[in-house]
Design a protein around this motif. Structure first.
Motif, mmCIF file in Angstrom:
data_model
loop_
_atom_site.group_PDB
_atom_site.id
_atom_site.type_symbol
_atom_site.label_atom_id
_atom_site.label_comp_id
_atom_site.label_asym_id
_atom_site.label_seq_id
_atom_site.Cartn_x
_atom_site.Cartn_y
_atom_site.Cartn_z
ATOM 1 N N ALA A 32 0.694 -0.642 -0.015
ATOM 2 C CA ALA A 32 -0.080 -0.090 0.219
ATOM 3 C C ALA A 32 0.990 1.626 0.208
ATOM 4 C CB ALA A 32 -0.978 -0.279 1.177
ATOM 5 N N VAL A 33 -0.072 1.820 -0.443
ATOM 6 C CA VAL A 33 0.947 3.924 -0.381
ATOM 7 C C VAL A 33 0.727 5.109 0.037
ATOM 8 C CG1 VAL A 33 2.449 3.307 -2.493
ATOM 9 C CG2 VAL A 33 0.003 3.900 -2.826
ATOM 10 N N ASP A 34 1.093 5.689 0.085
ATOM 11 C CA ASP A 34 0.587 6.859 0.923
ATOM 12 C C ASP A 34 -0.112 8.128 0.373
ATOM 13 O OD1 ASP A 34 2.719 7.574 1.046
ATOM 14 O OD2 ASP A 34 3.028 8.575 2.854
ATOM 15 N N LYS A 35 0.396 7.957 -0.760
ATOM 16 C CA LYS A 35 -0.073 8.511 -2.806
ATOM 17 C C LYS A 35 -0.480 8.028 -3.611
ATOM 18 C CE LYS A 35 2.512 11.601 -4.194
ATOM 19 N NZ LYS A 35 3.587 12.438 -4.819
ATOM 20 N N ARG A 36 -1.274 8.647 -4.711
ATOM 21 C CA ARG A 36 -1.358 8.444 -5.476
ATOM 22 C C ARG A 36 0.251 8.096 -6.288
ATOM 23 N NH1 ARG A 36 -6.252 10.784 -9.486
ATOM 24 N NH2 ARG A 36 -7.235 10.036 -7.925
ATOM 25 N N ILE A 37 -0.103 7.228 -7.051
ATOM 26 C CA ILE A 37 1.634 6.662 -8.149
ATOM 27 C C ILE A 37 0.785 5.516 -8.950
ATOM 28 C CG2 ILE A 37 3.062 6.139 -5.967
ATOM 29 C CD1 ILE A 37 2.984 3.108 -6.279
ATOM 30 N N PHE A 38 1.444 5.297 -9.993
ATOM 31 C CA PHE A 38 1.292 4.710 -10.920
ATOM 32 C C PHE A 38 2.338 3.384 -11.374
ATOM 33 C CE2 PHE A 38 -0.237 8.756 -11.698
ATOM 34 C CZ PHE A 38 -1.803 8.415 -11.823
ATOM 35 N N MET A 39 2.145 2.245 -11.017
ATOM 36 C CA MET A 39 3.000 1.488 -10.761
ATOM 37 C C MET A 39 2.910 0.894 -12.934
ATOM 38 S SD MET A 39 4.806 -1.098 -9.130
ATOM 39 C CE MET A 39 3.659 -0.751 -7.920
ATOM 40 N N ALA A 40 4.457 0.769 -12.657
ATOM 41 C CA ALA A 40 4.643 0.317 -14.197
ATOM 42 C C ALA A 40 4.712 -1.042 -14.324
ATOM 43 C CB ALA A 40 5.805 1.237 -14.655
ATOM 44 N N GLY A 41 5.812 -1.958 -13.294
ATOM 45 C CA GLY A 41 6.379 -2.767 -13.659
ATOM 46 C C GLY A 41 6.946 -3.786 -12.416
ATOM 47 N N PHE A 42 7.741 -4.567 -12.131
ATOM 48 C CA PHE A 42 8.187 -5.040 -11.531
ATOM 49 C C PHE A 42 9.694 -5.511 -12.243
ATOM 50 C CE2 PHE A 42 3.951 -7.901 -10.496
ATOM 51 C CZ PHE A 42 3.709 -6.580 -9.880
ATOM 52 N N GLY A 43 10.644 -5.688 -10.233
ATOM 53 C CA GLY A 43 12.002 -5.985 -10.912
ATOM 54 C C GLY A 43 11.827 -7.450 -10.409
ATOM 55 N N LEU A 44 12.931 -8.151 -11.088
ATOM 56 C CA LEU A 44 12.371 -9.864 -11.581
ATOM 57 C C LEU A 44 13.817 -10.347 -10.529
ATOM 58 C CD1 LEU A 44 9.499 -11.207 -12.619
ATOM 59 C CD2 LEU A 44 9.797 -10.394 -10.816
ATOM 60 N N TYR A 45 14.471 -11.242 -9.512
ATOM 61 C CA TYR A 45 15.617 -11.963 -9.455
ATOM 62 C C TYR A 45 16.061 -12.157 -10.886
ATOM 63 C CZ TYR A 45 16.737 -10.131 -5.454
ATOM 64 O OH TYR A 45 16.767 -8.765 -4.311
ATOM 65 N N GLY A 46 16.860 -12.849 -11.278
ATOM 66 C CA GLY A 46 17.107 -13.621 -12.387
ATOM 67 C C GLY A 46 17.815 -15.083 -11.846
ATOM 68 N N SER A 47 18.328 -15.796 -13.097
ATOM 69 C CA SER A 47 19.379 -16.945 -13.039
ATOM 70 C C SER A 47 20.696 -17.039 -11.438
ATOM 71 C CB SER A 47 19.460 -17.685 -14.553
ATOM 72 O OG SER A 47 20.644 -18.876 -14.185
ATOM 73 N N SER A 48 20.626 -18.424 -11.131
ATOM 74 C CA SER A 48 21.535 -17.767 -9.892
ATOM 75 C C SER A 48 22.897 -19.139 -10.183
ATOM 76 C CB SER A 48 21.780 -18.238 -8.817
ATOM 77 O OG SER A 48 21.116 -19.559 -8.560
ATOM 78 N N SER A 49 22.662 -19.374 -12.013
ATOM 79 C CA SER A 49 23.253 -20.141 -12.726
ATOM 80 C C SER A 49 23.745 -20.161 -13.813
ATOM 81 C CB SER A 49 22.484 -22.227 -12.287
ATOM 82 O OG SER A 49 21.197 -21.730 -13.033
ATOM 83 N N GLY A 50 24.000 -18.780 -13.733
ATOM 84 C CA GLY A 50 24.288 -19.080 -15.072
ATOM 85 C C GLY A 50 23.421 -17.906 -16.542
#
Length: 491
Positions: free
Chosen positions: A369-387
């Motif tokens: 939750a946030v305390d002011k209006r925003i606009f969610m554009a996307g996520f940052g995700l983790y990737g592979s730890s094996s190459g």
């Protein structure tokens, strides 16, 4: 070019139809009236006509009811009894277009104590003593909403008439009602009506509402430009939108939106909606579109075939893309900067120990939750730890179980502990003080990095995020650790 003719009967929600050029002249008269305390004459709002029952006077209170005054304990209650009531009324208003005007009773004293305009009208040096006062420019239902506030201290607003009520409150200088109208409009603001409300906020001189409209238009530019309401804005508002540096939109989307506006404007001016007339009504606004900032493919398959550009302009722009010696163009050359996305990173570290993160179709999810209006554009995700590895991911934003946005995208992980952005098709409006669910279902390399040492509250600039675990998370993601390390947003 800016002259607007009578619109069709089809209405844009939240927008009173009318003649925009006359409205702009009216705005100047409203400002003059504030200084002179005289009633301005302005154009009619042709909104949905109120039924006769909605504006019919209340049954009169008569002296046949013993001690009716004693039945009301407060001044407000007794005044409320007089609202839209013939009893002791000493003035009548003929409200609305002449052929459909509604006769509304009122009491000079009550009106004069609530509005400087009414005071000047009834008790000032230029006071008139007419039994019936014609008000052709105000919607009857909006006028009654204003009277209800003056008599009863009650604010009763509806989406269909709130703009007309705002106009009435501005005309008669009832500031608290006007502020309530603006607040109502802000809460209903969305990409669908942002351009219309921007046009009206400019007319009514409401800078706070205008700023809120710009926030929505900038962040959700493509949705706003593709809305039906965009085609209904006045010419001056069109120019301000097309010249906006911070629009988050492809230039071909902006060009197509301008072409649709021009087609609607041709209809308003009773012109054939051909390419020449579209160019004519666009006028100088055409040269606010950054045509050379389009990709060559977008230009060749879109703007170049629209007919709006002259043959010389079409050829020169092609040369600009391909030739070493580029011709001079009348269009801006530099792409718009758009809005810079911000990132809320909720973990203090990442890991790839023996208990590496695995997927197998399970859902990683977190509530925020946030305390002011925003606009969610996307996520940052983790990737592979094996190459290095490729991933396919389905991302979602939900609120109370309702899916607000989803997208299935691919991203490449280079094997590092960096986060990799994935985007929604359009930014999603996130309202304050409401919990939303962010989810991701990844398909790809089984072993990946994961976050740890998560925090439950983060403040970035003027925005504070709160996080809590989600019952939809079936892969272990929570506040303390897991996936979805970043929320990418516009503020």
């Amino acid at each position: 070019m800016g002259d607007r003719r009578e619109e069709s009967n089809e209405q844009v929600p939240g927008k009173p139809a009318g003649v925009v050029q006359q409205q702009q002249a009216a705005a100047a008269q409203v400002r003059a009236a504030r200084a002179q305390q005289q009633e301005p004459a302005v154009p009619t709002f042709h909104q949905k006509q109120s039924s006769a029952a909605a504006v019919a006077p209340a049954p009169p209170v008569t002296t046949d009811v013993p001690n009716w005054q004693g039945l009301k304990a407060s001044v407000r209650e007794r005044n409320a009894l007089m609202f839209n009531n013939e009893l002791m009324s000493d003035v009548h208003f003929l409200v609305g277009p002449p052929k459909a005007a509604k006769r509304i009773p009122a009491h000079k004293y009550v009106l004069a104590t609530g509005s400087t305009v009414f005071y000047a009208m009834f008790f000032g040096g230029l006071a008139e003593n007419k039994a019936d006062i014609e008000i052709p420019d105000v919607e009857p239902q909006a006028f009654l909403a204003m009277l209800k506030y003056l008599y009863c201290d009650e604010i009763d607003l509806e989406p269909d008439t709130v703009l007309a009520t705002l106009y009435s409150a501005k005309k008669y200088i009832v500031p608290h009602l006007a502020k309530a109208c603006v607040t109502f409009l802000e809460t209903s603001l969305s990409a669908r009506n942002a351009c219309v409300l921007l046009s009206q906020s400019r007319l009514f001189e409401e800078p706070e509402l205008m700023q809120r409209c710009w926030q929505v238009i900038d962040a959700q530019a493509e949705l706003a430009l593709n809305s039906e309401g965009f085609t209904e804005i006045d010419y001056e508002t069109l120019e301000t939108v097309l010249g906006r540096e911070s629009l988050n939109a492809k230039e071909i989307v902006i060009f197509d939106a301008a072409a649709r506006w021009a087609e609607a404007e041709c209809r308003r001016q009773n012109l054939q909606a051909n390419a020449n007339n579209k160019r004519r009504v666009l006028g100088r606004a055409l040269y606010l579109i950054r045509v050379p900032a389009m990709s060559l493919e977008e230009y060749a398959n879109g703007a170049a075939q629209s007919g709006i550009l002259t043959l010389q302009e079409t050829a020169d722009i092609f040369l600009y893309y391909t030739a070493r010696n580029k011709p001079v163009l009348d269009f801006p050359l530099v792409p718009r900067t758009g809005m810079k996305p911000e990132r809320c990173h909720r973990f203090q570290s990442s890991a790839y120990r023996s208990n590496q993160w695995r997927y197998r179709g399970r859902c990683d999810s977190i509530q925020f939750a946030v305390d002011k209006r925003i606009f969610m554009a996307g996520f940052g995700l983790y990737g592979s730890s094996s190459g290095a590895a490729d991933y396919t991911v389905k991302i979602e934003i939900k609120q109370s179980g309702k899916v607000l946005a989803e997208n299935t995208v691919k991203f490449f992980s280079d094997g590092s502990s960096n986060t990799f952005p994935v985007w929604f098709k359009h930014p999603v409006q996130i309202d304050p003080d409401t919990f939303y669910t962010a989810s991701a279902i990844l398909d790809g390399a089984e072993l990946s990095y994961f976050g740890q040492e998560g925090v439950s509250e983060i403040t970035l600039g003027s925005v504070t995020f709160q996080f809590q675990c989600s019952s939809e998370s079936t892969n272990g993601t929570g506040v303390q650790g897991g996936q979805i390390p970043e929320l990418i947003f516009y503020a």
